[in-house]
Design a protein around this motif. Sequence first.
Motif, PDB file in Angstrom:
ATOM      1  N   ILE A   1     107.304  39.868  57.974  1.00 10.92           N
ATOM      2  CA  ILE A   1     107.329  38.426  58.243  1.00 10.92           C
ATOM      3  C   ILE A   1     105.995  37.788  57.879  1.00 10.92           C
ATOM      4  O   ILE A   1     105.931  36.869  57.066  1.00 10.92           O
ATOM      5  CB  ILE A   1     107.671  38.165  59.726  1.00 10.92           C
ATOM      6  N   THR A   2     104.915  38.236  58.497  1.00 14.15           N
ATOM      7  CA  THR A   2     103.588  37.674  58.239  1.00 14.15           C
ATOM      8  C   THR A   2     102.585  38.796  58.062  1.00 14.15           C
ATOM      9  O   THR A   2     102.786  39.919  58.539  1.00 14.15           O
ATOM     10  CB  THR A   2     103.135  36.772  59.407  1.00 14.15           C
ATOM     11  N   SER A   3     101.475  38.468  57.375  1.00 19.95           N
ATOM     12  CA  SER A   3     100.440  39.468  57.117  1.00 19.95           C
ATOM     13  C   SER A   3      99.067  38.823  57.244  1.00 19.95           C
ATOM     14  O   SER A   3      98.825  37.739  56.694  1.00 19.95           O
ATOM     15  CB  SER A   3     100.616  40.061  55.717  1.00 19.95           C
ATOM     16  N   TYR A   4      98.172  39.466  58.007  1.00 21.66           N
ATOM     17  CA  TYR A   4      96.803  38.994  58.200  1.00 21.66           C
ATOM     18  C   TYR A   4      95.840  40.163  58.007  1.00 21.66           C
ATOM     19  O   TYR A   4      96.218  41.341  58.154  1.00 21.66           O
ATOM     20  CB  TYR A   4      96.619  38.408  59.602  1.00 21.66           C
ATOM     21  N   GLN A   5      94.574  39.825  57.693  1.00 18.54           N
ATOM     22  CA  GLN A   5      93.555  40.858  57.528  1.00 18.54           C
ATOM     23  C   GLN A   5      92.905  41.229  58.849  1.00 18.54           C
ATOM     24  O   GLN A   5      92.561  42.389  59.079  1.00 18.54           O
ATOM     25  CB  GLN A   5      92.476  40.378  56.542  1.00 18.54           C
ATOM     26  N   THR A   6      92.717  40.248  59.723  1.00 19.59           N
ATOM     27  CA  THR A   6      92.014  40.493  60.989  1.00 19.59           C
ATOM     28  C   THR A   6      93.033  40.635  62.112  1.00 19.59           C
ATOM     29  O   THR A   6      93.518  39.650  62.660  1.00 19.59           O
ATOM     30  CB  THR A   6      91.057  39.333  61.298  1.00 19.59           C
ATOM     31  N   VAL A   7      93.365  41.873  62.432  1.00 18.04           N
ATOM     32  CA  VAL A   7      94.369  42.132  63.462  1.00 18.04           C
ATOM     33  C   VAL A   7      93.872  43.233  64.385  1.00 18.04           C
ATOM     34  O   VAL A   7      92.904  43.945  64.093  1.00 18.04           O
ATOM     35  CB  VAL A   7      95.718  42.560  62.833  1.00 18.04           C
ATOM     36  N   MET A   8      94.558  43.372  65.520  1.00 11.70           N
ATOM     37  CA  MET A   8      94.273  44.471  66.434  1.00 11.70           C
ATOM     38  C   MET A   8      94.750  45.783  65.826  1.00 11.70           C
ATOM     39  O   MET A   8      95.713  45.811  65.058  1.00 11.70           O
ATOM     40  CB  MET A   8      94.977  44.232  67.777  1.00 11.70           C
ATOM     41  N   GLU A   9      94.093  46.867  66.169  1.00  8.18           N
ATOM     42  CA  GLU A   9      94.453  48.167  65.604  1.00  8.18           C
ATOM     43  C   GLU A   9      95.755  48.702  66.186  1.00  8.18           C
ATOM     44  O   GLU A   9      96.511  49.391  65.509  1.00  8.18           O
ATOM     45  CB  GLU A   9      93.321  49.170  65.852  1.00  8.18           C
ATOM     46  N   GLU A  10      96.029  48.388  67.446  1.00  2.00           N
ATOM     47  CA  GLU A  10      97.195  48.960  68.118  1.00  2.00           C
ATOM     48  C   GLU A  10      98.477  48.245  67.696  1.00  2.00           C
ATOM     49  O   GLU A  10      98.560  47.019  67.707  1.00  2.00           O
ATOM     50  CB  GLU A  10      97.028  48.847  69.634  1.00  2.00           C
ATOM     51  N   LYS A  11      99.483  49.032  67.315  1.00  2.00           N
ATOM     52  CA  LYS A  11     100.788  48.474  66.994  1.00  2.00           C
ATOM     53  C   LYS A  11     101.611  48.322  68.269  1.00  2.00           C
ATOM     54  O   LYS A  11     101.523  49.141  69.175  1.00  2.00           O
ATOM     55  CB  LYS A  11     101.531  49.365  66.000  1.00  2.00           C
ATOM     56  N   GLU A  12     102.418  47.294  68.286  1.00  2.61           N
ATOM     57  CA  GLU A  12     103.192  46.973  69.491  1.00  2.61           C
ATOM     58  C   GLU A  12     104.646  46.744  69.113  1.00  2.61           C
ATOM     59  O   GLU A  12     104.948  46.059  68.130  1.00  2.61           O
ATOM     60  CB  GLU A  12     102.617  45.717  70.147  1.00  2.61           C
ATOM     61  N   ASN A  13     105.545  47.327  69.883  1.00  2.00           N
ATOM     62  CA  ASN A  13     106.977  47.120  69.689  1.00  2.00           C
ATOM     63  C   ASN A  13     107.478  46.059  70.669  1.00  2.00           C
ATOM     64  O   ASN A  13     107.188  46.119  71.870  1.00  2.00           O
ATOM     65  CB  ASN A  13     107.745  48.429  69.891  1.00  2.00           C
ATOM     66  N   ILE A  14     108.228  45.109  70.152  1.00  2.00           N
ATOM     67  CA  ILE A  14     108.727  43.989  70.955  1.00  2.00           C
ATOM     68  C   ILE A  14     110.241  43.920  70.822  1.00  2.00           C
ATOM     69  O   ILE A  14     110.788  44.055  69.719  1.00  2.00           O
ATOM     70  CB  ILE A  14     108.110  42.649  70.486  1.00  2.00           C
ATOM     71  N   THR A  15     110.911  43.706  71.944  1.00  5.22           N
ATOM     72  CA  THR A  15     112.363  43.518  71.940  1.00  5.22           C
ATOM     73  C   THR A  15     112.681  42.117  72.450  1.00  5.22           C
ATOM     74  O   THR A  15     112.252  41.737  73.547  1.00  5.22           O
ATOM     75  CB  THR A  15     113.063  44.559  72.829  1.00  5.22           C
ATOM     76  N   LEU A  16     113.419  41.359  71.650  1.00  4.84           N
ATOM     77  CA  LEU A  16     113.815  39.998  72.020  1.00  4.84           C
ATOM     78  C   LEU A  16     115.309  39.959  72.305  1.00  4.84           C
ATOM     79  O   LEU A  16     116.097  40.616  71.617  1.00  4.84           O
ATOM     80  CB  LEU A  16     113.501  39.008  70.894  1.00  4.84           C
ATOM     81  N   THR A  17     115.691  39.177  73.307  1.00 10.14           N
ATOM     82  CA  THR A  17     117.103  38.929  73.606  1.00 10.14           C
ATOM     83  C   THR A  17     117.351  37.435  73.466  1.00 10.14           C
ATOM     84  O   THR A  17     116.795  36.628  74.211  1.00 10.14           O
ATOM     85  CB  THR A  17     117.459  39.385  75.032  1.00 10.14           C
ATOM     86  N   LEU A  18     118.176  37.063  72.482  1.00 10.08           N
ATOM     87  CA  LEU A  18     118.454  35.655  72.196  1.00 10.08           C
ATOM     88  C   LEU A  18     119.949  35.402  72.313  1.00 10.08           C
ATOM     89  O   LEU A  18     120.759  36.268  72.000  1.00 10.08           O
ATOM     90  CB  LEU A  18     117.989  35.268  70.791  1.00 10.08           C
ATOM     91  N   LYS A  19     120.295  34.194  72.740  1.00  9.32           N
ATOM     92  CA  LYS A  19     121.701  33.818  72.826  1.00  9.32           C
ATOM     93  C   LYS A  19     121.886  32.420  72.254  1.00  9.32           C
ATOM     94  O   LYS A  19     121.238  31.475  72.678  1.00  9.32           O
ATOM     95  CB  LYS A  19     122.186  33.845  74.276  1.00  9.32           C
TER      96      LYS A  19
END
Length: 723
Positions: A307-325
């Motif tokens: 989706i998006t890409s940046y150079q200055t980011v946190m090192e830790e990767k994070e998994n996110i779960t969204l629930t939309l209706k």
Amino acid sequence: MTIKWEKYLRGVYSFMMLSVGAPIFVAANQLQNSYPLILTIGILCLIVCCIPKKWVRLLLSLPVMIGCLFTYFPSKIFSLLWVLQFFSSVTEEFFHLSQGKLHYLPEKTAFFLILLLIYLFITLTVDYDYWYAPFLALMGYFMMLTVFREKELLYEMIAVVAVLCVYLAARQFFSIRLLSGNARFQSFTTILLICLFTFSAILPLYLPKVHQSLEETSEPIREYLNDEGLYDTLHEYQLTGSARTGFSENDEQLGGPLYDNGEVVFTANQKVNGYWKIENKNHYTGSGWVEDPDAPIQPIQEFPVDITSYQTVMEEKENITLTLKNQAFLPYPYGNTTLTDFSLASGQTLYYLPESQRFIPVPNESTRLASLQTERLAFTREELKSSQLEADDLENQQTNLQLPKGLPQRIEDLAIELTKNEATLIRKVEAVEQYLKTSGNFRYSKTDTGHTPKERDYVDYFLFDSKIGYCDNFSTAMVVLLRTLGIPARWTKGFTDGIRTGTDEQGNEEYSILNSHAHSWPEVYFPGFGWLPFEPTPSFANPTISQPAAETTEIVHSAEEQPKESENIAETISSEKPEAISSDNTTLTPSYKIVLFSLGVCLSVLLFFLLLFRKSLRWTSYLIYLHFFASTNAVAYQKLLHHLETLVPRKPAESLQAYSQRIEQTFDLDQRFIRLTAQYEAEIYGQQADPVKFDKKTYLELTHIIRKTVYKKVMTKGSSFKK
């Protein structure tokens, strides 16, 4: 003034008062011509004033009311069959209302009820001098139309107050002229009436200052009521449909107050919270933001999708779960974000708009789960000092430098003035951001923000005139100010953090994002870093930093704005409106439970005492009447007699003299009630030419004795007065 002519004065007052409300009622029910209703009011007033027997009045009034109904709901021929059909229709509508099948008051039923109320108010005013009944009813009706139907009824309210003042002045004039007693009270009320007239005449001169002072003083209260959802509830009644979501598809005309809506839009299971981006818009029109209807659309064929890409980011990767209706968008956080999975049923497709960075599922008719993986954006202002715009950057970002023709020059002049001492790109951006956020020249308010006048630029009006706004005002102003300096900027929409509601089995925190968390902010282009978010709205933190979710705004849209699915995908994507998810897991916090329990206890205690002392309270109201409103002996005696009959009922065919003897035995009134009864009979039967002098002192003494006796009876377990 004799009793007969006093009744005529009350009749004229009833006609004038109710006639003010007749055109409003007719227009509110989408009927034509208010003159038949006004004529009906006049005839009913004449009948009540001239005919003493109530059953004769009713017999004469019914044909008049039926004729009025036929005028507004005509048939080819007036007949008994039409009358039966009309009342059958009204009965059926009443039945549907009681069964909950109708959620509005049909016009036939409403008109029938209003005629009955008109007759009731005329009777109460003419016979019992309840002059305040039609006044309060009309003011309440006008206020309901103002709140729930957004009608402007200021002049009608002024007319109602004017009619009331004229009636009270006429009544006071005749009382002073014909009654020599009670001079102190009459003089006091006359002076009070003159003071009210004077105050009403002077108030408009100071109204702007008073209005501004009230706005500033009451803002915390109104903001609290907004946060609690009061304005949203009222707004739902104002709209033909219910409020759906805080995310607006149509931003062509910004401005006006916002109403907080506490419904859940989506939930997120994550480790770190932050802003949720939905889309950005580039074209500012002077009144709002529009998007290119011919913008390219890409169907998403497979996952994962970057989706998006940046150079200055946190090192830790994070998994996110969204629930939309039922949402026509996919929110995502700032950072290197990848959409790893998105649940799509058969026949559903996920589309992407590169220009606005917007994801749209089509159709949006079911609950979906989305899985994201992100490395959160992290940057410091110090790192941005080396970033400078080059000629190639400006050439490539012409879309994000667009400004409308005719933009007032003073906007650019202000931007130049704010940044004249700044050399770097970040310092110029910060100067504009801090001017809007912390200079103190602007006030943040969701409820006080007005609409932009016609032919005025939205940003210009906010910066130089109103200086009151919410996120849309501040974010749009920052984008426009930066563009006048040749700095690429764009307007971004989405949601703030949300509310933490729990923890899932994997140890992730669960957040509920509400309609009221809808928000907008600017993004600024920094070479080497990309599009970075900034936050000029007071009380909000930078989008890359978590912040309290309570300080957010939302944009309400009607359910009728939800278009049907179109066969053309581009048309569907640009027109679909998202809906909110209703929360099935709403729970009350302990503090709310305590408040509700305490409120319930207080109301129960209040109800108990009202029931216990209801008879004593009735006499308290009569005392208030004697002190402030009583002026004639006959009316005061009639009201006293009415209150006594609720305690000691009269026997069938019992004369007033015999009844007064029983009252004396019950309350020990030293023969004073017998004397008042004799005076009353002499006055009404014409045995005394001149009106009887109103002996206020005697009435007050009798009332105090009766009231104390009633109180003692109540305290001795409600002993009865009946004999």
